[in-house]
Design an enzyme around this catalytic site. Structure first.
Site, mmCIF file in Angstrom:
data_model
loop_
_atom_site.group_PDB
_atom_site.id
_atom_site.type_symbol
_atom_site.label_atom_id
_atom_site.label_comp_id
_atom_site.label_asym_id
_atom_site.label_seq_id
_atom_site.Cartn_x
_atom_site.Cartn_y
_atom_site.Cartn_z
ATOM 1 N N GLU A 273 56.534 88.259 75.400
ATOM 2 C CA GLU A 273 56.853 89.682 75.514
ATOM 3 C C GLU A 273 56.148 90.343 76.677
ATOM 4 O OE1 GLU A 273 56.150 88.322 72.727
ATOM 5 O OE2 GLU A 273 57.915 88.634 71.484
ATOM 6 N N HIS B 3 55.494 92.500 60.350
ATOM 7 C CA HIS B 3 56.880 92.720 60.744
ATOM 8 C C HIS B 3 57.415 94.030 60.219
ATOM 9 C CE1 HIS B 3 56.263 88.456 61.332
ATOM 10 N NE2 HIS B 3 57.321 88.440 62.114
#
Lengths: 393, 405
Positions: free
Chosen positions: B141, B210
């Site tokens: 990322e 998450h």
């Protein structure tokens, strides 16, 4: 760059014409486009690649340009040193003296359409890319006439028109940006490359390897140049990296080790790299160079290395001295003429500082400009297009 | 200009709205498939297109919290029927239209290409546009967000997808320092027209890492714009607006809202990034919310209407900057504010919004602003515990009752 640099030497009248080869005040009977072949100081070392030849072609005018440009950069950095000590430059100031050969050699091998991105030691690369001396000093002193309008500072020099993308403060963050630039170049298909410069300290950043992986995967025309000055801030390279052979760290990406104090070697390597990257994807160049100052102005630079080491490098490997010897030995100019160039350069820098000092500080309203692109830039409309809700300027 | 409008509105305290606004009364369809949502478009009329006039009244609108098919009045000014789709399809439609329109738009992210996107937002785009425009990145990322920003510096318009917003924490340095600040530190030389999007929020027992809500972390980055979509209609409109915007925009989607179904117009439309959405006009209390909490609020609104309250529900949509114009008008009308958000209590969007309202509309408040947010805990896995971390409709009803006492 050669034309612009040579143009600076001449009176204004002859500047109207931008001829690639301008008359030198010290014309010799032989033309100054006469090619000279010089051997680099040390051969190149390659990692998974066949290194280019040691013999570099150059011309007298190019050597003189190199001399002048590097002297200008050296002078600028030393002037910045004294400005910092007199508190006209504040904050962080990272000086590039000693490493000029990398900036000049790189610039000599590419065009302005190629992109360069670097970290915070960016003053000289800005200059090499066509940056203005007055704007550089004004930016360092935080004035409105600065290249980033006084809002960036020493670590944020940019010049979009000549493909210089800065100027970044966070170590290593510029490398993914550089690979993004290479991606855009591949997307737009203009046959240009990106040089992403970083230091031996940044070479241990994870994002570098991430970006390298993606660049190799997608065959991006990205060339990563590690300016290895052997010290990452105050830590020597052998104390920070298990494997200080930075040109080999790319593993599956080929690498080349170059003597970064030899401007001709740098030029040769970068030319070779550009040709390679356009066809085959990324390449790593390790420039073996040295900085005379400390990491920044707050670092004396002598607590982690000896003064003997610094003066040793200055005597044996100084880039400007090397070019001076080449010029003198090839009878391109006399020692006196070179001294005159240095005097001119000194005056140019002093004039620029004086001019920059006169520039005012930014207006308080400048605090809020350029946070967003003006007007947010979007026209919003409803499904029937008759009702435009907000056309922002 | 929007900022100028808001400031002008505040300074003049004029009761006239100074531009044409569309008030939309939307019913909601929760994740129950098959629930049809019809919506009524109500326009403030009398306005001349493209100019700002003192347009005044709106047409009559339904005060029920949920508009059902039988309630749709004959005076509906809805345009042609449109087509029905799910929220992720709406996002894809918006993305596809923009990619057709502008060849510099490209998408990069994990599994967006050949796999079609982990939430199917980019399904089919790779076969249509090729590998250079829809890029499958490795799981990196930090670097691919950085690459997106670097590409944006040259004029490309990348849309970077974080598979889950929480993963973008790895790219926080790039988003904060390079994305948000480059326009400023370069003195305006570079603009970063990037869109960073992805699903966030608390899902169904996805675990702590998450289920993060990143809007609170990104909100103080200067130079960034943040929007949150909540319905297929605004998802498509905001996606298009974000791509067209020259500023970096972070588009927050929600994991649980991808399967919402709604009918949206066939014609092209682009929504305003800085505007809030009036979901349900009312008189008694202003409820400010965004993303998934909008549906909890509307569910609570049903109960409240039955109890005799008339809440005004606004989906703020624009998390940075806040649409203080719409919010201010509402506060001036109802004098009571409840903020319902999914962020943590500490440092969330709600706390900034509360501060903004207090700074600007203190004189209009009759009661302290209440803010319902998630608990300051990592989201637990157990279903019951997870339910208790997030604001539930019953709590919203209780809060409104307390405010309106």
């Amino acid at each position: 760059m050669a034309a612009a640099a040579a143009a600076r030497r001449l009176p204004a009248a002859s500047l109207r014409q931008h001829r690639p080869l301008l008359l030198r005040p010290f014309a010799s009977s032989s033309g100054d486009q006469q090619p000279i072949t010089v051997e680099t100081s040390v051969p190149f070392t390659g990692h998974k690649i066949e290194p280019p030849s040691r013999s570099v072609e150059t011309t007298p005018s190019e050597l003189l340009t190199f001399f002048r440009d590097m002297s200008l950069m050296r002078r600028m950095e030393i002037a910045a040193d004294s400005l910092y000590k007199s508190k006209l430059i504040r904050g962080f100031c990272h000086l590039y003296d000693g490493q000029e050969a990398v900036a000049v050699g790189l610039e000599a091998s590419i065009t302005k359409k190629d992109a360069i991105i670097t970290a915070y030691r960016d003053h000289c690369i800005y200059l090499a890319r066509g940056g203005n001396l007055v704007e550089a000093f004004a930016e360092l002193m935080g004035r409105r006439a600065g290249c980033s309008k006084g809002k960036g500072g020493s670590m944020h020099f940019y010049k979009k028109e000549s493909g210089f993308f800065g100027g970044h403060g966070i170590v290593g963050a510029q490398v993914p940006l550089g690979c993004g630039l290479a991606f855009a170049q591949k997307y737009i298909k203009e046959g240009t490359v990106t040089f992403a410069l970083y230091g031996d300290g940044a070479a241990n950043q994870g994002q570098l390897f991430e970006a390298l992986n993606i660049s190799a995967l997608w065959d991006l025309p990205a060339i990563l140049i590690c300016e290895n000055n052997h010290y990452g801030m105050g830590t020597a390279e052998w104390r920070a990296a298990k494997s200080p052979a930075y040109y080999k760290r790319g593993d599956y990406v080929p690498g080349l080790k170059v003597d970064g104090m030899d401007v001709l070697a740098v030029k040769q390597a970068c030319k070779f790299a550009k040709e390679y990257a356009l066809k085959n994807g990324p390449l790593i160049l390790e420039m073996d160079t040295y900085r005379y100052h400390g990491h920044s102005m707050s670092d004396p630079g002598s607590t982690y290395r000896t003064r003997d080491e610094i003066s040793g490098v200055r005597q044996e490997r100084d880039p400007i001295e090397r070019v001076r010897k080449l010029i003198l030995s090839n009878d391109i100019a006399s020692a006196n003429e070179l001294k005159n160039i240095e005097k001119e350069v000194r005056k140019e820098v002093d004039d620029a500082i004086a001019q920059a000092k006169e520039s005012p500080m930014p207006d308080p309203s400048d605090l809020f400009t350029n946070v967003y692109v003006k007007g947010f830039g979007v026209e919003a409309f409803g499904a029937d297009r008759k009702e435009v809700k907000a056309v922002l300027p | 200009m929007a900022a100028a409008l808001q400031t002008a509105a505040l300074l003049s305290a004029s009761p006239n709205p100074i531009d044409s606004r569309r008030f939309r009364l939307g019913s909601f369809a929760r994740s129950l498939p098959g629930t049809r949502a019809s919506f009524l478009v109500v326009r403030s009329d009398g306005s001349i297109p493209n100019s700002f006039t003192a347009s005044s009244r709106s047409e009559k609108f339904i005060t029920n919290a949920v508009a059902t098919k039988s309630n749709a009045p004959a005076s509906s000014t809805a345009s042609k029927p449109g087509h029905e789709l799910l929220l992720f399809e709406a996002l894809r439609e918006g993305l596809e239209e923009e990619m057709d329109r502008d060849p510099t738009v490209c998408v990069m992210g994990e599994d967006v290409g050949h796999y079609g996107g982990s939430y199917k937002v980019t399904k089919g785009l790779a076969t249509k546009y090729g590998d250079l425009r829809v890029l499958d990145t490795p799981i990196a990322e930090n670097s691919f967000t950085g690459m997106g920003i670097g590409a944006a510096m040259t004029g490309l318009r990348p849309v970077v997808e974080g598979m889950n917003m929480g993963f973008l924490l790895l790219a926080y340095n790039q988003i904060s320092n390079n994305c948000g600040m480059l326009h400023y530190t370069s003195g305006g030389q570079f603009k970063i027209p990037i869109v960073i999007r992805g699903p966030g929020g608390v899902g169904r027992q996805l675990g702590a890492e998450h289920s993060q809500r990143l809007e609170s972390y990104f909100q103080s980055i200067p130079g960034l714009q943040m929007v949150a979509c909540s319905t297929p209609y605004n998802a498509k409109g905001l996606m298009k607006a974000a791509i067209r915007s020259d500023n970096p925009v972070v588009l927050f989607e929600h994991v649980l809202l991808y399967n919402l179904k709604e009918r949206i117009p066939d014609e092209e439309y682009v929504l305003c990034l800085e505007e809030a959405e009036m979901v349900r006009p009312g008189e008694h209390v202003t409820i400010l919310t965004y993303s998934r909490m909008r549906y909890h609020v509307m569910q609570a609104a049903k109960t409240l209407v039955n109890k005799g309250y008339d809440p005004e529900v606004i989906d703020i949509r624009s998390l940075k900057p806040f649409d203080l114009y719409t919010i201010g008008k509402s506060v001036k009308k109802t004098h009571r504010v409840l903020i319902v958000e999914e962020c943590m209590r500490t440092g969330g969007i709600g706390s900034s919004l509360r501060a903004a309202i207090i700074d600007n509309f203190w004189d209009y408040l009759d009661a302290p602003i209440m803010c319902l947010s998630s608990q300051d805990v990592p989201t637990p896995y157990a279903g019951t515990l997870e339910e208790w971390t997030v604001v539930q409709p019953a709590q919203i009803v209780a809060a409104v009752e307390q405010i309106c006492k």
